[in-house]
Design a protein around this motif. Structure first.
Motif, short mmCIF file in Angstrom:
data_model
loop_
_atom_site.label_atom_id
_atom_site.label_comp_id
_atom_site.label_asym_id
_atom_site.label_seq_id
_atom_site.Cartn_x
_atom_site.Cartn_y
_atom_site.Cartn_z
N GLU A 59 34.46 44.63 82.93
CA GLU A 59 35.32 44.62 81.74
C GLU A 59 36.33 43.49 81.79
O GLU A 59 36.61 42.83 80.78
CB GLU A 59 36.03 45.98 81.63
N THR A 93 34.46 56.24 83.77
CA THR A 93 35.73 56.96 83.96
C THR A 93 35.53 58.45 83.72
O THR A 93 36.05 59.29 84.47
CB THR A 93 36.80 56.41 83.01
N ALA A 142 34.38 53.39 79.95
CA ALA A 142 34.77 54.72 79.49
C ALA A 142 33.82 55.78 80.03
O ALA A 142 34.24 56.87 80.45
CB ALA A 142 34.80 54.76 77.97
N GLN A 143 32.52 55.47 80.05
CA GLN A 143 31.54 56.42 80.56
C GLN A 143 31.73 56.67 82.06
O GLN A 143 31.69 57.82 82.52
CB GLN A 143 30.13 55.90 80.31
N ARG A 184 33.48 47.81 77.77
CA ARG A 184 34.48 48.88 77.61
C ARG A 184 33.80 50.24 77.47
O ARG A 184 34.32 51.24 77.96
CB ARG A 184 35.34 48.57 76.39
N SER A 185 32.66 50.26 76.79
CA SER A 185 31.93 51.51 76.65
C SER A 185 31.43 52.01 78.01
O SER A 185 31.54 53.21 78.33
CB SER A 185 30.74 51.32 75.70
#
Length: 216
Positions: free
Chosen positions: A31, A87, A84-85, A80-81
């Motif tokens: 990222e 995380t 997020a996954q 970023r997707s």
């Protein structure tokens, strides 16, 4: 362990998170790299856009820079997707109590393999315990929601519990032809889930004058 009290939010089970931490670190680095690429592409596009307005560069060069900026923006969104996954996956390695209650059954131990759909442990909310019973069809017409029910647990007849009917099954049991009722219990302390009980429904209440036996 079975019988332990837990509060909402307490950590119950921690899964091995080594793989997920490594994946999260990789996603964070990806990222950051995507952000830098986008920032660089954005600056280059803005410079060429300004130069294009003055005629210093061709329209094709500006459009090429815009295409690179858009591509970098898409890569940043994908990074970023993924971040997020990863995380979310790491957060799921910690299983916390969804509500305050009691551990009723521990399904997993240290070293066991966790699988999707496999229970780790069961937690019950004592306040959600209810008494489920059946009433014969010829007596079903006398029961109503809100009526008081007194019952005792088989093997402990000295302890009397009370509750109120909160649900009446509109369909009788196909085998016994009895009507099922669900009774909400006001105080579920000292009750064990899954035990057998016998109760009576207070179908009628009358007022009368009572005298102490010593006055007779």
């Amino acid at each position: 362990d079975n019988g332990d009290l837990v509060k909402k939010g307490d950590l119950l089970v921690r899964l091995d998170d080594t793989t997920f931490r490594q994946a999260l670190a990789s996603a964070q680095e990806a990222e950051r790299a995507a952000q830098q690429s986008f920032d660089q592409a954005e600056r280059q596009y803005q410079r060429l856009k300004t130069l294009s307005n003055t005629g210093a560069v061709s329209t094709q060069e500006k459009e090429d820079a815009e295409l690179r900026r858009n591509s970098a923006q898409s890569e940043l969104a994908a990074a970023r997707s993924r971040l997020a996954q990863d995380t979310l996956q790491l957060a799921r390695t910690e299983v916390r109590a969804p509500f305050s209650g009691v551990v009723s059954h521990r399904e997993a131990s240290n070293g066991d393999t966790a699988q999707v759909g496999k229970a780790l442990l069961n937690v019950i909310d004592p306040s959600s315990i209810y008494f489920s019973g059946f009433v014969s069809a010829d007596q079903a017409m006398y029961i109503q929601v809100g009526q008081v029910v007194s019952f005792h647990i088989n093997g402990a007849r000295s302890n009397l519990f009370e509750g109120k009917i909160e649900r009446i099954n509109p369909v009788a049991d196909a085998n016994t032809r009895q009507v099922g009722v669900q009774v909400a219990i006001g105080n579920s302390n000292n009750l064990t889930v899954g035990t057998f009980a016998e109760g009576r429904v207070q179908a009628e209440s009358l007022q009368g004058l009572t005298l102490p036996e010593t006055s007779l």
